[in-house]
Design a protein around this motif. Structure first.
Motif, PDB file in Angstrom:
ATOM      1  N   PHE A 155       6.099   0.719   0.009  1.00  0.00           N
ATOM      2  CA  PHE A 155       5.711   2.086   0.360  1.00  0.00           C
ATOM      3  C   PHE A 155       5.193   2.025   1.794  1.00  0.00           C
ATOM      4  O   PHE A 155       4.043   1.667   2.044  1.00  0.00           O
TER       5      PHE A 155
ATOM      6  N   ARG B  50       4.364   3.929   4.302  1.00  0.00           N
ATOM      7  CA  ARG B  50       3.260   4.654   4.946  1.00  0.00           C
ATOM      8  C   ARG B  50       1.913   4.274   4.337  1.00  0.00           C
ATOM      9  O   ARG B  50       0.874   4.528   4.916  1.00  0.00           O
ATOM     10  N   SER B  51       1.940   3.696   3.129  1.00  0.00           N
ATOM     11  CA  SER B  51       0.683   3.319   2.493  1.00  0.00           C
ATOM     12  C   SER B  51       0.223   1.967   3.027  1.00  0.00           C
ATOM     13  O   SER B  51       1.025   1.173   3.505  1.00  0.00           O
ATOM     14  N   SER B  52      -1.071   1.709   2.909  1.00  0.00           N
ATOM     15  CA  SER B  52      -1.602   0.444   3.394  1.00  0.00           C
ATOM     16  C   SER B  52      -1.156  -0.695   2.484  1.00  0.00           C
ATOM     17  O   SER B  52      -0.706  -0.471   1.357  1.00  0.00           O
TER      18      SER B  52
ATOM     19  N   GLU C 152      -3.018  -0.491  -0.742  1.00  0.00           N
ATOM     20  CA  GLU C 152      -2.521   0.528  -1.681  1.00  0.00           C
ATOM     21  C   GLU C 152      -1.227   0.084  -2.349  1.00  0.00           C
ATOM     22  O   GLU C 152      -0.998   0.369  -3.525  1.00  0.00           O
TER      23      GLU C 152
ATOM     24  N   MET D 240      -2.364  -2.062  -5.055  1.00  0.00           N
ATOM     25  CA  MET D 240      -3.137  -1.329  -6.065  1.00  0.00           C
ATOM     26  C   MET D 240      -2.240  -0.538  -7.008  1.00  0.00           C
ATOM     27  O   MET D 240      -2.514  -0.423  -8.206  1.00  0.00           O
TER      28      MET D 240
ATOM     29  N   HIS E 175      -5.704  -3.048   5.352  1.00  0.00           N
ATOM     30  CA  HIS E 175      -5.713  -1.603   5.608  1.00  0.00           C
ATOM     31  C   HIS E 175      -4.607  -1.147   6.556  1.00  0.00           C
ATOM     32  O   HIS E 175      -4.536   0.015   6.927  1.00  0.00           O
TER      33      HIS E 175
END
Lengths: 262, 293, 296
Positions: free
Chosen positions: A96, A98-100, A103, A106, A152
């Motif tokens: 994904f 755009r997610s860190s 994330e 997670m 992050h």
């Protein structure tokens, strides 16, 4: 070899798959035993990724059976196969973007920490304890794959080699029993490949995982996999340990091309 | 029996007008892969150009028609240059194009609300609407027959353009893969302009016939929703699909109006859409899209 | 507080609730709908009929309005959400318009196209604020939970999501049903605010407006959605005296945003520590670039 318990984790039984007129997988049968670190090799277009897609329910085979831990999974949907304890990575990374990085891990980690919808809506009950645990365990995984410093940062902005490792981390977060790695070394330089081999062997040992790796670089697989399956044109052409495979005439033919008689 | 024949002719006639609109919309979709909601605006522009040319230059439908088609064509090109080109040059997110097109659709509609007022205008009687008897079996209007013939003419011309000309070939190549077509040396910006010109041009033909049928008003463009529906039923990006979908829709509408109730015709249209998509999610002629894993 | 200001605040709350509903679906789950005014209509009519014909108290009636929108969304969502991208967008136009046409033609229950008058004015300032506060609280919690992450996973890559064990079809439906509830409640509140509803109020233009607000605020940002809803509502009020230019400006703004800043006001970021951290990073990067520039 006797140390490895003799139970099957994955078994393919005469699998066939057609795409239109193309016979992409022919009569493929093999089995992987629990605790193995196995390799699936073959030239480009041999059908290796198709095997992964068949196992993980992206495609369903036109004939044959797939069994996971003694249970038939042939016609299950992807998410059902994953929930049985399978995880995979992708040849063309599917993070994904755009997610860190955190994330990304997670979202996989949360599969084993499922509080209810009402708890999610109200942030009462188990929400805070479970979220804390999801986050902490995800950070542990990032640490394991060497990305804790980048937790992050948006996944899409990580260097390529790190994205490959993040994908492995995300798959590990599913706490699988069986991990499928699709060309984890693609696009890496020799130094990164060395580190990666180390990582794969490490997680194989530490997480007591069964791993099946796709590679078309023979040297990578030869170093880490005691059990190798070689395919070409959708069919299995050889199976054995690295020494057998290296001298197997069919494998040499597939990789070096047919010898031309003068 | 007479009603059946009559409503069938009316349905084909209405469907063929939808086809003119749907084909242009589908053509744009096949190249840029987004739903151009401003397409209805082109039709309205065509309608108003025709109306005002007729009013000011005398009642010559040939001049007015020509001005209308070319004017709408250029407006479509202008819309693309102003609103879509800056977006598609920056990103490949088609969603942004879709939203910009919704914005352009609102802009065009309201320019006419401000400039021409919101009232309904009847086009001067330049297209004959007198009743015609077909072999004594049914009665229909000359208008229905004319719009059917015009649609066949323009769709045939489009087909010839796509098959016989260099640019037609380039457009068909771009429909497979715009980027590759660009790499092969096709001037992509010019190609997109041509596609938009054709789309606007055909929409204006539809616009003229629709303004005769329903009168002309700024919100007339909303009717393109039906052409979109037709294009989706036929399969987005497929031109034969757009034509077949349009004819099915026109027939369904007119047969519902003739045999059940005129008020239910739109409901039938949307039910048809949903049923088709449930049975065949890619539409009748659409390619089955499956992503490579 | 004057009645006018009060009215604007109520309208802000209503629009914000509806926008949050569309935002969770479009911004967070990546499903583009152009028919959500239909769910507002279902909520508005259900609540109006319950309060007027059956004398139900407005609070349960509003909730039932939202629930009815959920039920309808579920029934039509299960088959249609299999469609992807533009196909669903066009189908959703069809669904929204179908709801409106049914309301127009079902005279005996809805009183048809001429509208449903005489609804009790239950949407007072405090009622609308209370509904907004509770629903915003729930929505922000939800997107900061495993459900929010699951929606985003389905949005960004549904194949990867299903290979991480998500039943993507189920999450798409869940997102739609939540969004229908929010829109249903917003519709119910609108009915109580205007005391009169009419099918044409919930047409495709209204649906487009809902979606544009979300895009304007930033797809994937709930605080952006609230900001977008507030700005659009206030600007709309501001331009009321020159109403014929209102829609023109509105359309032009939509195009301009897509050309200039397609990610919306907030991008995908929320007002909060993460945005702050990002801004700080950006700033420190710039400093570093400057110092490098000087040293070389």
């Amino acid at each position: 070899m006797a140390a490895i318990p003799q139970d099957m984790i994955l078994e393919l039984e005469s699998i066939n798959k057609f795409f239109g007129g193309v016979h992409a997988v022919r009569d493929m049968s093999f089995s992987i035993q629990k605790g193995e670190l196995a390799g699936l090799i073959g030239p480009n277009g041999a059908g290796k990724t198709t095997i992964f897609n068949l196992v993980t329910g992206v495609y369903s085979p036109d004939s044959g059976h797939i069994t996971f831990l003694g249970e038939e999974i042939t016609s299950l949907k992807s998410y059902q196969v994953i929930r049985k304890g399978v995880a995979r990575t992708f040849q063309n990374l599917r993070l994904f973007q755009r997610s860190s990085a955190l994330e990304n891990v997670m979202v996989a980690m949360q599969q084993h920490h499922q509080y209810s919808f009402l708890e999610g809506l109200s942030h009462l009950g188990r929400w805070s304890s479970m979220e804390r645990e999801i986050k902490q365990r995800s950070l542990d995984i990032l640490d394991r794959v060497g990305l804790i410093e980048r937790a992050h940062q948006a996944a899409g902005t990580l260097p390529y080699g790190m994205q490959r490792r993040l994908e492995i981390g995300r798959a590990l977060a599913l706490e699988p029993e069986f991990l499928l790695l699709d060309e984890p070394a693609a696009g890496m330089n020799p130094e990164e490949v060395f580190e990666l081999n180390h990582l794969i062997q490490g997680i194989h040992r530490d997480f007591m995982l069964t791993i099946l790796v796709i590679e078309h670089h023979m040297d990578v697989i030869m170093q880490i996999c005691p059990h190798i399956i070689c395919m070409n044109f959708g069919a299995k052409i050889a199976e054995g340990d690295p020494d057998d495979i290296q001298v197997h005439p069919e494998v040499l033919k597939a990789y070096l091309g047919e010898e031309v008689e003068e | 029996m007479e009603t059946l024949l009559q409503q069938t002719i009316n349905g084909l006639s209405l469907g063929s007008v939808y086809a003119l609109i749907a084909v242009g919309y589908s053509l744009v979709y096949s190249i840029l892969l987004f739903s151009n909601f401003a397409h209805g605006g082109f039709l309205v522009i065509g309608g108003y150009i025709c109306y005002f040319t007729l009013k000011s230059l005398g009642f010559n439908i040939w001049i007015a028609g020509f001005a209308s088609l070319v004017g709408a064509g250029f407006s479509a090109v202008l819309t693309e240059r102003l609103a879509y080109k800056p977006i598609r040059e920056r990103t490949n997110v088609t969603l942004y194009l879709l939203i910009a097109s919704m914005g352009m659709s609102i802009v065009i509609e309201n320019i006419f609300v401000i400039v021409a007022g919101g009232r309904f205008r009847a086009l001067p009687p330049v297209i004959p609407t007198h009743p015609v008897h077909i072999f004594g079996l049914a009665t229909t209007s000359a208008f229905d027959i004319l719009s059917l013939l015009a649609a066949v003419f323009f769709l045939g011309a489009l087909q010839l353009f796509l098959i016989k000309t260099k640019w037609g070939l380039a457009i068909r190549a771009a429909a497979y893969d715009l980027r590759t077509a660009g790499l092969m040396g096709v001037n992509v910006n010019l190609l997109i302009s041509i596609v938009f010109f054709v789309a606007g041009f055909l929409a204006a033909v539809g616009g003229i016939f629709l303004s005769v049928r329903y009168t002309l008003y700024p919100q007339l463009g909303m009717i393109t929703i039906k052409a979109f529906v037709a294009a989706v039923i036929g399969g987005l990006g497929s031109l034969p699909g757009a034509v077949v979908g349009s004819l099915i829709l026109g027939l369904a509408e007119m047969l519902t109006a003739g045999f059940i109730s005129s008020q239910l015709r739109d409901l039938v249209v949307f039910s048809l859409l949903i049923i088709t998509l449930l049975v065949r999610p890619q539409g009748l002629f659409g390619k089955n899209i499956s992503e490579k894993v | 507080m004057s009645g006018y200001t009060e009215g604007i605040i109520i309208l802000l709350c209503i629009n914000a609730i509806a926008a949050m509903g569309v935002s969770v679906l479009t911004g967070f789950t990546g499903i583009f709908s152009l028919g959500h005014a239909g769910y507002m209509a279902v909520g508005a009519y259900t609540t109006a009929i319950l309060t007027v014909e059956y004398g139900v108290h407005y609070i349960p009636a509003i909730l039932l309005g939202g629930a009815m929108a959920m039920v309808i969304a579920y029934v039509i969502g299960v088959p249609t959400l299999k469609l992807m991208g533009d196909y669903y967008a066009i189908a959703s136009i069809g669904l929204g318009e179908a709801i409106r046409l049914i309301l127009e033609n079902w005279q005996s229950v809805t009183r048809g196209a001429r509208g449903y008058p005489g609804i009790e004015g239950y949407t007072t300032l405090y009622v609308s604020l209370a509904f907004f506060a509770v629903m915003a609280f729930g929505m922000f919690n939800l997107i900061n939970s495993r459900f929010g992450r699951a929606f985003k996973a389905c949005r960004d890559d549904y194949i990867a999501a299903s290979l991480l064990g998500f039943n993507t079809a189920r999450y798409r439906i869940l997102s739609l049903v939540i969004s229908a509830f929010y829109c249903g409640v917003a519709g119910a509140l609108l009915g109580g605010f205007l005391s009169f509803i009419q099918p044409i109020m919930f047409d495709m233009i209204k649906s487009t407006e809902l979606t544009s607000v979300v895009v304007f605020g930033g797809l994937g940002s709930m605080s952006g959605t609230l900001l977008g809803a507030s700005i659009i509502t206030l600007v709309t009020e501001l331009f009321r005296p020159i109403s014929q230019y209102r829609m023109l400006i509105y359309g032009a703004i939509l195009v301009l945003i897509m050309v200039i800043r397609p990610e919306g006001i907030m991008g995908q970021y929320e007002l909060g520590p993460r945005l702050f951290r990002r801004l700080k990073d950006k700033f420190s990067f710039r400093n570093r670039d400057n110092s490098e520039g000087r040293s070389s």
